[in-house]
Motif scaffolding. Structure first.
Motif, PDB file in Angstrom:
ATOM      1  N   THR A 157      -7.100  -0.163  10.744  1.00  0.00           N
ATOM      2  CA  THR A 157      -6.469   1.138  10.949  1.00  0.00           C
ATOM      3  C   THR A 157      -7.528   2.154  11.341  1.00  0.00           C
ATOM      4  O   THR A 157      -8.735   1.907  11.241  1.00  0.00           O
ATOM      5  N   ARG A 158      -7.060   3.332  11.742  1.00  0.00           N
ATOM      6  CA  ARG A 158      -7.987   4.390  12.142  1.00  0.00           C
ATOM      7  C   ARG A 158      -8.604   5.082  10.935  1.00  0.00           C
ATOM      8  O   ARG A 158      -9.665   5.695  11.051  1.00  0.00           O
ATOM      9  N   SER A 159      -7.936   5.027   9.789  1.00  0.00           N
ATOM     10  CA  SER A 159      -8.396   5.776   8.624  1.00  0.00           C
ATOM     11  C   SER A 159      -8.001   5.063   7.346  1.00  0.00           C
ATOM     12  O   SER A 159      -7.108   4.209   7.337  1.00  0.00           O
ATOM     13  N   LEU A 160      -8.653   5.463   6.256  1.00  0.00           N
ATOM     14  CA  LEU A 160      -8.279   4.943   4.941  1.00  0.00           C
ATOM     15  C   LEU A 160      -6.907   5.452   4.530  1.00  0.00           C
ATOM     16  O   LEU A 160      -6.157   4.752   3.852  1.00  0.00           O
ATOM     17  N   GLU A 161      -6.574   6.656   4.957  1.00  0.00           N
ATOM     18  CA  GLU A 161      -5.241   7.191   4.666  1.00  0.00           C
ATOM     19  C   GLU A 161      -4.165   6.272   5.235  1.00  0.00           C
ATOM     20  O   GLU A 161      -3.176   5.957   4.568  1.00  0.00           O
ATOM     21  N   ASP A 162      -4.372   5.821   6.470  1.00  0.00           N
ATOM     22  CA  ASP A 162      -3.405   4.909   7.086  1.00  0.00           C
ATOM     23  C   ASP A 162      -3.374   3.561   6.378  1.00  0.00           C
ATOM     24  O   ASP A 162      -2.304   2.980   6.160  1.00  0.00           O
ATOM     25  N   ALA A 163      -4.548   3.037   6.037  1.00  0.00           N
ATOM     26  CA  ALA A 163      -4.602   1.737   5.352  1.00  0.00           C
ATOM     27  C   ALA A 163      -3.861   1.798   4.020  1.00  0.00           C
ATOM     28  O   ALA A 163      -3.098   0.890   3.677  1.00  0.00           O
ATOM     29  N   LEU A 164      -4.072   2.856   3.268  1.00  0.00           N
ATOM     30  CA  LEU A 164      -3.415   3.002   1.966  1.00  0.00           C
ATOM     31  C   LEU A 164      -1.906   3.162   2.142  1.00  0.00           C
ATOM     32  O   LEU A 164      -1.111   2.555   1.401  1.00  0.00           O
ATOM     33  N   PHE A 165      -1.495   3.946   3.115  1.00  0.00           N
ATOM     34  CA  PHE A 165      -0.070   4.169   3.366  1.00  0.00           C
ATOM     35  C   PHE A 165       0.633   2.858   3.727  1.00  0.00           C
ATOM     36  O   PHE A 165       1.681   2.519   3.167  1.00  0.00           O
ATOM     37  N   VAL A 166       0.041   2.110   4.656  1.00  0.00           N
ATOM     38  CA  VAL A 166       0.654   0.846   5.083  1.00  0.00           C
ATOM     39  C   VAL A 166       0.651  -0.158   3.935  1.00  0.00           C
ATOM     40  O   VAL A 166       1.664  -0.824   3.664  1.00  0.00           O
TER      41      VAL A 166
END
Length: 447
Positions: A209-218
């Motif tokens: 992902t582009r960010s940790l925020e995206d990784a955590l969300f997914v």
């Protein structure tokens, strides 16, 4: 277009009408048309970029309208699964892999299948059939592998999320080289069915992902995990392994990772030196015997389930990469790794588990941190060098053998060759790891 927005913000904007899904999809298609030189896709599915065609109920899905690409060893119905090798070029799976089913259930759309190192047996994605995957950050350099196409697609902004597979570092290595986030969950957290295997003990799907925020969300939606914030406000304790993980580093890698660690320490994060020499020593006896032995069990079994069992020898015979072909044919014809070697590797894995858990308990650690790869991405012209494999997986392989969650985050300055810093936790602490890594990334001013 919308490139700075998180996946959650994108979906919310599309639902509320503040953002235009159709315009974003058209922009992504234009970007894909200009990105052929990256060789990041083996097959592409333009129908995924069809704008807002869902029902009101479908628009409530957490990943509604989000295009996600999958490494080409992951089955997607309607698209071939080549695993980057000629012998599987015509293999059309009848059903989606379990991880694909989960993404579709969340409203994601399959954007296509990403290029990879042949049969996942390499770390540069220098594929002789589909072309070498080019690093979008520095076009003369490799994207890494074996999930190189996934990392390149995310780094180039073609998709906000891609799914690779990680046996000894194949998600985290290309993430580090391409300057994106690469997350390998605890083994078994994501479904592994419908994926061309290397080793059942070590294989796991993983996120880029582009960010940790995206990784955590997914990850949260894939696993149904609560989004509750951590309740304890105590400073994090991070183990810094001294003898193995932080040794034999390229100067730039050491400098970038050390600067990140020092920045965190200056902001109150507790850094705890730990002796990790036994982890390195034990891991050596697992690194190659376990996956090579299991490949000759797990890959034929996959082919049998897929109705392709009689093609096993033919597929091996068509391997294009000469080093992969030599390694596998040698094991087939005159096994260098015996059943006794395999059992010994499994026993070593138990020792590794105990040593790793002991470090966390002895030092009261939340995480350990280390450079993801000991060097920066090699030049494309040098991507065939045999020594890359052992060199690149040196730091990433222990987490795979431990079945532990591990995430690589970019820490290099913009414009320079990317460098990844990895954070690992104990097996089963996937959500906690991503939450803590996101907390640390905010201190580092990373997205």
């Amino acid at each position: 277009m919308y490139s700075q927005l998180s996946i959650e913000a994108l979906v919310d904007g599309f639902r509320q009408g503040n953002l235009c899904l159709d315009s974003w999809h058209r922009a992504l298609l234009d970007q894909y048309a200009d990105a052929g030189h990256l060789n990041s896709f083996i097959s592409f599915a333009p129908q995924a970029f069809s704008g807002d065609t869902g029902t009101p109920e479908q628009r409530q899905a957490p990943l509604y309208g989000i295009p996600v690409s999958f490494k080409d060893n992951i089955n997607v119905s309607g698209l071939p699964t080549t695993a980057g090798t000629p012998g599987l070029a015509d293999y059309q799976p009848a059903a989606d892999a379990g991880i694909v089913q989960r993404f579709k259930a969340l409203g994601a759309r399959v954007a296509g299948k990403n290029n990879m190192h042949e049969l996942s047996f390499g770390v540069t994605s220098a594929n002789l059939s589909y072309g070498s995957v080019v690093n979008p950050r520095h076009l003369q350099h490799s994207a890494g592998g074996s999930s190189g196409g996934c990392a390149a697609a995310v780094a180039a902004g073609l998709v906000p999320c891609a799914v690779g597979t990680d046996t000894g570092g194949s998600v985290r290595i290309p993430a580090a080289f391409c300057g994106v986030v690469g997350f390998r969950p605890s083994t078994g957290v994501y479904p592994g069915d419908g994926i061309v295997p290397v080793s059942q003990t070590k294989d796991s799907p993983g996120l880029l992902t582009r960010s940790l925020e995206d990784a955590l969300f997914v990850h949260r939606h894939l696993t149904g995990t609560s989004c509750a914030a951590p309740t304890e406000a105590k400073p994090l304790r991070i183990g810094i392994p001294q003898q193995f993980f932080w040794s034999e580093l390229e100067t730039k890698v050491h400098s970038d990772c050390r600067a990140a660690i020092d920045c965190l320490a200056d902001q109150g994060v507790e850094m705890v030196p730990v002796d990790d020499r036994l982890i390195g020593e034990i891991n050596e006896s697992i690194q190659f015997p376990l996956p090579i032995f299991e490949f000759f069990i797990d890959f034929p079994r996959f082919l049998l389930k897929a109705g392709q069992g009689e093609r096993f020898l033919d597929i091996l015979g068509q391997i294009r990469d000469p080093q992969i072909k030599k390694t596998l044919m040698a094991q087939l014809e005159s096994p260098a790794i015996s059943y006794e070697d395999y059992v010994q590797a499994l026993m070593s894995k138990l020792r590794l588990d105990r040593e790793y858990a002991g470090l966390f308990q002895q030092h009261r650690l939340d995480l350990i941190a280390y450079p993801t790869v000991s060097c920066t991405a090699p030049l494309l012209s040098d991507s065939g060098a045999q020594e890359h494999f052992e060199h690149f997986v040196r730091n990433t392989d222990p987490a795979s053998n431990l079945a532990a969650p591990s995430v690589s985050v970019p820490v290099a300055a913009a414009g320079s060759l990317p460098v990844g810093l990895s954070f690992d936790a104990l097996p089963g602490q996937d959500h906690q790891l991503l939450q803590m890594a996101q907390q640390l990334s905010r201190l580092l001013a990373l997205r």
